[in-house]
Design a protein around this motif. Structure first.
Motif, PDB file in Angstrom:
ATOM      1  N   GLU A 127      -2.708   0.529  -8.632  1.00  0.00           N
ATOM      2  CA  GLU A 127      -2.240   1.352  -7.509  1.00  0.00           C
ATOM      3  C   GLU A 127      -1.221   0.614  -6.650  1.00  0.00           C
ATOM      4  O   GLU A 127      -0.570   1.233  -5.803  1.00  0.00           O
ATOM      5  N   ARG A 128      -1.088  -0.693  -6.854  1.00  0.00           N
ATOM      6  CA  ARG A 128      -0.268  -1.499  -5.959  1.00  0.00           C
ATOM      7  C   ARG A 128       0.885  -2.227  -6.646  1.00  0.00           C
ATOM      8  O   ARG A 128       1.824  -2.652  -5.978  1.00  0.00           O
ATOM      9  N   LEU A 129       0.814  -2.395  -7.957  1.00  0.00           N
ATOM     10  CA  LEU A 129       1.845  -3.131  -8.679  1.00  0.00           C
ATOM     11  C   LEU A 129       2.635  -2.191  -9.570  1.00  0.00           C
ATOM     12  O   LEU A 129       2.094  -1.211 -10.096  1.00  0.00           O
TER      13      LEU A 129
ATOM     14  N   ASN B  55       2.871  -4.491  -3.868  1.00  0.00           N
ATOM     15  CA  ASN B  55       2.724  -3.929  -2.525  1.00  0.00           C
ATOM     16  C   ASN B  55       1.288  -4.100  -2.033  1.00  0.00           C
ATOM     17  O   ASN B  55       0.377  -4.353  -2.829  1.00  0.00           O
ATOM     18  N   SER B  56       1.116  -3.964  -0.730  1.00  0.00           N
ATOM     19  CA  SER B  56      -0.215  -4.055  -0.109  1.00  0.00           C
ATOM     20  C   SER B  56      -0.966  -5.293  -0.579  1.00  0.00           C
ATOM     21  O   SER B  56      -2.122  -5.227  -0.995  1.00  0.00           O
ATOM     22  N   LEU B  57      -0.296  -6.419  -0.510  1.00  0.00           N
ATOM     23  CA  LEU B  57      -0.876  -7.662  -1.013  1.00  0.00           C
ATOM     24  C   LEU B  57      -2.066  -8.103  -0.169  1.00  0.00           C
ATOM     25  O   LEU B  57      -2.092  -7.894   1.057  1.00  0.00           O
TER      26      LEU B  57
ATOM     27  N   SER C 145       4.767  -7.154   0.915  1.00  0.00           N
ATOM     28  CA  SER C 145       5.244  -6.892  -0.448  1.00  0.00           C
ATOM     29  C   SER C 145       6.094  -8.049  -0.947  1.00  0.00           C
ATOM     30  O   SER C 145       6.698  -8.781  -0.153  1.00  0.00           O
ATOM     31  N   LEU C 146       6.138  -8.187  -2.248  1.00  0.00           N
ATOM     32  CA  LEU C 146       7.017  -9.135  -2.917  1.00  0.00           C
ATOM     33  C   LEU C 146       7.505  -8.503  -4.209  1.00  0.00           C
ATOM     34  O   LEU C 146       6.807  -7.661  -4.802  1.00  0.00           O
ATOM     35  N   ARG C 147       8.689  -8.904  -4.639  1.00  0.00           N
ATOM     36  CA  ARG C 147       9.164  -8.500  -5.956  1.00  0.00           C
ATOM     37  C   ARG C 147       9.474  -9.750  -6.764  1.00  0.00           C
ATOM     38  O   ARG C 147      10.335 -10.546  -6.390  1.00  0.00           O
ATOM     39  N   LEU C 148       8.768  -9.894  -7.852  1.00  0.00           N
ATOM     40  CA  LEU C 148       9.005 -11.007  -8.768  1.00  0.00           C
ATOM     41  C   LEU C 148       9.986 -10.581  -9.845  1.00  0.00           C
ATOM     42  O   LEU C 148      10.016  -9.414 -10.247  1.00  0.00           O
TER      43      LEU C 148
END
Length: 132
Positions: A70-72, A88-90, A17-20
């Motif tokens: 579903e992931r962002l 998430n789930s990159l 996961s990453l948060r921009l």
């Protein structure tokens, strides 16, 4: 003049996961602030820039591309003038340069056009996301 600065990119393993973050300045103040919107775009080498998530400041209505919804997750912290993109789930297909872009628009326009890069005049410099 609105200025945008992205951060939070980097290299992450598949499944991670990453948060921009996109910090904005120069917005008009008062009630007009609510008429801004912000969209996250991404562009991979040799491909066009595509919108993946957007948010209209007034009411916080969000928009997502079908491929990522579903992931962002996009969110706004008005006090910090910051829009976040939680990813998430990159996977490898998420590798790209991510840009935030802002516009001062009506909500009805935004609902139809949020994903069109040509309609934005305020852009950040981009942040690289690499999924290994």
């Amino acid at each position: 003049q609105v200025q945008l600065v992205e951060s939070g990119g980097g290299t992450v393993q598949a499944g991670g996961s990453l948060r921009l973050s996109c910090v904005g300045s120069g917005y008009t103040t008062g009630y007009t602030y609510n008429s801004y919107c912000m969209t996250w775009f991404r562009q991979a080498p040799g491909k066009e820039r595509v919108g993946v998530a957007g948010i209209y400041f007034y009411g916080g209505k969000t928009y997502y591309a079908d491929s990522v919804k579903e992931r962002l997750s996009i969110s706004l912290d008005s006090a910090k003038k910051t829009v976040y993109l939680q990813m998430n789930s990159l996977n490898s297909e998420d590798s790209a340069t991510y840009y935030c872009a802002a516009a001062f628009v009506l909500p009805t326009w935004y609902a139809r056009n949020w994903h069109k890069a040509t309609d934005y005049i305020y852009w950040g410099q981009g942040t690289q996301v690499t999924v290994s």
